[in-house]
Write a protein that holds these residues in place. Structure first.
Motif, PDB file in Angstrom:
ATOM      1  N   THR A  86     -62.354  50.067  30.946  1.00 27.49           N
ATOM      2  CA  THR A  86     -61.151  49.600  31.633  1.00 27.49           C
ATOM      3  C   THR A  86     -61.527  48.824  32.883  1.00 27.49           C
ATOM      4  OG1 THR A  86     -59.076  50.327  32.663  1.00 27.49           O
ATOM      5  CG2 THR A  86     -60.982  51.741  32.977  1.00 27.49           C
ATOM      6  N   THR A  87     -60.603  48.002  33.338  1.00 32.00           N
ATOM      7  CA  THR A  87     -60.754  47.333  34.634  1.00 32.00           C
ATOM      8  C   THR A  87     -59.692  47.809  35.613  1.00 32.00           C
ATOM      9  OG1 THR A  87     -59.399  45.468  33.857  1.00 32.00           O
ATOM     10  CG2 THR A  87     -61.794  45.253  33.629  1.00 32.00           C
ATOM     11  N   GLU A  88     -59.001  48.883  35.275  1.00 36.87           N
ATOM     12  CA  GLU A  88     -57.970  49.434  36.153  1.00 36.87           C
ATOM     13  C   GLU A  88     -58.558  50.538  37.021  1.00 36.87           C
ATOM     14  OE1 GLU A  88     -53.721  51.859  36.145  1.00 36.87           O
ATOM     15  OE2 GLU A  88     -54.473  51.003  34.276  1.00 36.87           O
ATOM     16  N   LEU A 108     -67.037  44.763  30.014  1.00 35.92           N
ATOM     17  CA  LEU A 108     -66.068  45.735  30.533  1.00 35.92           C
ATOM     18  C   LEU A 108     -66.825  46.968  31.023  1.00 35.92           C
ATOM     19  CD1 LEU A 108     -63.244  45.741  27.816  1.00 35.92           C
ATOM     20  CD2 LEU A 108     -63.020  44.957  30.166  1.00 35.92           C
TER      21      LEU A 108
END
Length: 452
Positions: free
Chosen positions: A131-133, A110
């Motif tokens: 996060t991957t947002e 991540l």
């Protein structure tokens, strides 16, 4: 290979071309020159990838800049300890074995970004978020920048106590009521603590609340757990207390050590009202000039939207603890980075966000925006569980809360304050974006790169 020959979509091609052009301009700069420009503010911290045309070099120089900002010491060491290029497989899987995961077949990487420097209670803090947002870190950082430019965030610890609630079957309603009266009598707490503290150096029983359903008693024990999040500590201590109850009340049966009145990893009114883990509040006051220059909106617009979204909209939805814009987003990203239990975001991210316009203090002066967050159930620890893994320990070190504090509980309490203040920054930025309809454009710019 020429950029035009790469198999890229139109949007990605434009990004690559811009980065390629930037690389022609910045590629000749030495690492030392880039670091000097970062330190002097001539090069934007968040635009390194675009400036250098090389995301790997940008990441390495950003790390070095942060480490140099801290100078010598634990914070700088923590930055350098955060893995970036290669995984120490033997070290990683050795730490996982017997502590964090079973049937291991690999790991999921991540990306970790940071917000800061964020002025919280007078101190500059950098906060790691995994996060991957796209746009989440940038948005939270924007809120932190606006708050810091206005004097910073102020936090308060309101309560600290982890809970466990076993379910007991009593011989009769009369016996259940008698148990309730005895357990909730303040005079019984010392006797109960003798059993509880026999299982832990730091844990102690703080309070007991009993729910009755006929002859069944659900006993909610609230306990201090030092710097551990504390579920295992509390479970051991409560199990010992239950043994003493079974001796005192013959015929009583333990149905289960957790009877859901705790309440763990589920939404509940009891956590919202009585709290679980750390109960924390944060506030900040931002002048209208900062709201305009950094957040591109007005105090009145943010305050109005906050009422209709966080309060009225949540009331119409029948929400429990959902009186906020997106508290779970920020909290979960910090939890993932810092080795917390991500499933506890369910109750930990319950949050009441308030915004109001403060009139100018003098004629002709500017108004201000008051913002606050109240989070009654932040469940965090700085020892135990995933906090022992190298990357997660590094993230805790970046925040200055790694391991046990000199005063038991101080580090975990500080982590909870950082979480609440960071949530407030994220709340502020999102509400500001929504108030002027910038949400979609921000996500398109930061979270929708064409990879075709």
């Amino acid at each position: 290979m020429l950029l035009s020959k790469l198999p890229l979509g139109a949007a990605a091609l434009r990004v690559a071309q811009r980065r390629g052009a930037a690389a022609l301009c910045s590629g000749a700069l030495s690492d030392a020159a880039v670091l000097d420009k970062l330190a002097s503010g001539q090069m934007a911290f968040h635009k390194l990838e675009a400036e250098l045309g090389d995301p790997v070099r940008a990441m390495r120089l950003r790390r070095e800049h942060l480490a140099s900002t801290f100078g010598a010491g634990a914070h700088a060491d923590a930055i350098r300890a955060l893995p970036s290029d290669a995984l120490d497989a033997a070290g990683f899987y050795g730490q996982v074995d017997g502590a964090c995961c079973e049937n291991v077949i690999g790991y999921v990487p991540l990306p970790v970004g940071t917000i800061g420097p964020y002025k919280i209670d007078g101190k500059a803090v950098y906060v790691p978020m995994a996060t991957t947002e796209g746009a989440l870190v940038a948005s939270t950082h924007r809120g932190a920048r606006a708050i810091s430019a206005s004097g910073g965030a102020t936090t308060e610890l309101l309560a600290d106590g982890m809970t466990r609630a076993p379910a007991l079957a009593m011989p009769s309603l009369k016996a259940a009521a008698e148990l309730k009266r005895w357990l909730e009598d303040p005079a019984s707490l010392d006797e109960l603590n003798l059993a509880f503290k026999a299982t832990s150096r730091f844990g102690r029983l703080l309070a007991v609340k009993v729910g009755i359903a006929g002859k069944y008693a659900h006993v909610r024990f609230k306990c201090f757990t030092g710097d551990a999040m504390g579920m295992n500590m509390v479970s051991k201590g409560v199990n010992k207390v239950v043994e003493s109850i079974l001796e005192k009340y013959p015929g009583t049966q333990l149905l289960g050590l957790s009877g859901n009145m705790c309440t763990d990893k589920k939404p509940s009114a009891i956590n919202w009202i009585d709290g679980r883990g750390k109960s924390v509040a944060a506030e900040a006051i931002l002048p209208a000039s900062v709201v305009a220059s950094v957040l591109k909106t007005t105090p009145a617009a943010v305050a109005r939207l906050s009422v209709h979204k966080n309060l009225i909209g949540s009331a119409l939805a029948g929400s429990i603890g959902g009186q906020n814009a997106h508290a779970s987003n920020i909290l979960t990203a910090i939890y993932l980075a810092a080795g917390q239990d991500p499933a506890q975001n369910v109750e930990s991210s319950t949050c009441l966000t308030l915004c109001e316009e403060v009139p100018a203090a003098t004629p002709g002066g500017e108004s201000s925006l008051y913002v606050s967050c109240m989070m009654p159930s932040i469940e965090v620890g700085t020892v135990g569980g995933g906090t022992a893994l190298a990357a997660q320990a590094a993230c805790l070190g970046i925040m200055g809360v790694k391991g046990a504090g000199e005063t038991p509980g101080a580090n975990s309490q500080q982590l909870a304050k950082i979480v609440c203040a960071s949530v407030m920054a994220g709340e502020l930025s999102l509400l500001a974006a929504l108030s002027v309809n910038h949400l979609v454009s921000a996500h398109m710019a930061l979270g929708r790169r064409d990879r075709k």
